[in-house]
Design an enzyme around this catalytic site. Structure first.
Site, PDB file in Angstrom:
ATOM      1  N   ASP A 143     -21.617  44.168 -31.874  1.00 30.31           N
ATOM      2  CA  ASP A 143     -20.832  45.401 -31.913  1.00 30.31           C
ATOM      3  C   ASP A 143     -20.167  45.651 -33.260  1.00 30.31           C
ATOM      4  O   ASP A 143     -19.723  46.771 -33.522  1.00 30.31           O
ATOM      5  CB  ASP A 143     -19.764  45.377 -30.818  1.00 30.31           C
ATOM      6  CG  ASP A 143     -20.362  45.500 -29.437  1.00 30.31           C
ATOM      7  OD1 ASP A 143     -21.367  46.211 -29.290  1.00 30.31           O
ATOM      8  OD2 ASP A 143     -19.833  44.872 -28.501  1.00 30.31           O
ATOM      9  N   HIS A 180     -22.319  50.518 -23.215  1.00 30.29           N
ATOM     10  CA  HIS A 180     -23.167  50.845 -24.357  1.00 30.29           C
ATOM     11  C   HIS A 180     -24.534  51.371 -23.922  1.00 30.29           C
ATOM     12  O   HIS A 180     -24.973  51.149 -22.790  1.00 30.29           O
ATOM     13  CB  HIS A 180     -23.410  49.591 -25.218  1.00 30.29           C
ATOM     14  CG  HIS A 180     -22.186  49.001 -25.814  1.00 30.29           C
ATOM     15  ND1 HIS A 180     -21.801  47.701 -25.597  1.00 30.29           N
ATOM     16  CD2 HIS A 180     -21.251  49.535 -26.619  1.00 30.29           C
ATOM     17  CE1 HIS A 180     -20.683  47.449 -26.248  1.00 30.29           C
ATOM     18  NE2 HIS A 180     -20.327  48.549 -26.880  1.00 30.29           N
ATOM     19  N   CYS A 212     -26.117  41.525 -27.073  1.00 29.87           N
ATOM     20  CA  CYS A 212     -24.734  41.551 -27.577  1.00 29.87           C
ATOM     21  C   CYS A 212     -24.367  40.345 -28.421  1.00 29.87           C
ATOM     22  O   CYS A 212     -23.458  40.409 -29.246  1.00 29.87           O
ATOM     23  CB  CYS A 212     -23.742  41.609 -26.416  1.00 29.87           C
ATOM     24  SG  CYS A 212     -24.004  42.921 -25.220  1.00 29.87           S
ATOM     25  N   ARG A 219     -17.504  54.547 -26.697  1.00 29.87           N
ATOM     26  CA  ARG A 219     -17.374  53.549 -27.761  1.00 29.87           C
ATOM     27  C   ARG A 219     -17.876  54.040 -29.121  1.00 29.87           C
ATOM     28  O   ARG A 219     -17.500  53.498 -30.146  1.00 29.87           O
ATOM     29  CB  ARG A 219     -18.134  52.274 -27.385  1.00 29.87           C
ATOM     30  CG  ARG A 219     -17.716  51.640 -26.058  1.00 29.87           C
ATOM     31  CD  ARG A 219     -16.337  51.027 -26.114  1.00 29.87           C
ATOM     32  NE  ARG A 219     -15.995  50.352 -24.874  1.00 29.87           N
ATOM     33  CZ  ARG A 219     -16.230  49.077 -24.617  1.00 29.87           C
ATOM     34  NH1 ARG A 219     -16.799  48.323 -25.538  1.00 29.87           N
ATOM     35  NH2 ARG A 219     -15.892  48.548 -23.461  1.00 29.87           N
TER      36      ARG A 219
END
Length: 258
Positions: free
Chosen positions: A66, A166, A253, A135
């Site tokens: 991220d 996401h 992730c 986000r």
């Protein structure tokens, strides 16, 4: 496909991070074991892995994807540093910047009111698909789009309001031409040119797979999706992701890849 990856060892307070999963607090011994297995699969694929130290100040910092998006170009790699829409995570950016500065040729920073998290960015060929949601905002997308254009890529916005963290929470690549996704993305025009596999209802988490080139990784514990993959010629390595799932995390992730 990838030669390098960066991961970060989970902090002992990972259970204090951001989650809407409602699956309880992770078992940290099992978390660390799962993370070790994850790294081993990268190494088996011939990928050089840099393992960063845990950062107790930021319980979500294990989800390094991220914080930056890697942009490969002929002769080098650029890193686009994000600004997470999840405000408690914004301090992670300077930490990752320090960690990757010696490994990339250029660092580009988000400015102004732009927000982006790497979990919203999917690269297919020369196109970055960017989720626009809670986000990642339009300003973040526009800054990123301008940046990648310099390196011969294009960006396509994918706005959605599904109430999930996401874009890649329920959409990922199985190879260079095939996507796996939940039913919520199956009819999206942005992905019309790709072969698509749709996971069964109730197994949405399994739509987050990780294509490494010589290896395909998929989350273990989703039998209907496993059958779907097998019927379509995919033979992934299945990894137990139970503890990261508790924190809304998936296979993509946990690493930065280039």
């Amino acid at each position: 496909m990838f030669r390098n990856a960066i991961v970060r060892t989970p902090s002992r307070n990972m259970g204090q991070g951001i989650t809407e999963a409602g699956l309880g607090c992770p078992d940290m011994d099992l978390t660390l074991a799962q993370h070790k297995t994850y790294i081993e699969h990268f190494e088996q694929a011939g990928i050089s892995v840099t393992v960063l130290e845990p950062v107790e100040e930021y319980p979500d910092s294990v989800f390094v994807e991220d914080t930056a998006v890697m942009i490969p170009f002929e002769g080098g790699t650029a890193a686009f540093l994000t600004c997470p829409g999840a405000e408690p995570r914004r301090g992670e950016i300077e930490i990752i910047s320090t960690a990757i500065s010696s490994q990339v040729d250029e660092i580009i920073r988000m400015e102004g009111d732009g927000l982006m998290e790497g979990g919203d960015v999917l690269l297919m060929g020369k196109t970055f698909y960017v989720g626009i949601d809670t986000r990642t905002n339009r300003s973040g997308y526009e800054q990123f789009s301008k940046a990648v254009t310099r390196f011969g890529f294009k960006a396509v916005p994918v706005p959605f309001k599904f109430g999930m963290p996401h874009l890649k929470t329920e959409l990922s690549a199985l190879d260079e031409d095939t996507l796996i996704m939940s039913g919520r993305f199956a009819a999206r025009e942005e992905f019309a040119q790709f072969r698509k596999l749709t996971v069964p209802d109730g197994e949405e988490y399994s739509a987050n797979c990780l294509y490494l080139g010589p290896k395909l990784l998929a989350p273990a514990g989703f039998p209907a999706t496993a059958e779907l993959l097998d019927k379509n010629g995919f033979k992934p390595d299945y990894i137990d992701m139970s503890e990261f799932r508790k924190m809304d995390g998936g296979l993509t992730c946990l690493s930065l890849r280039w």
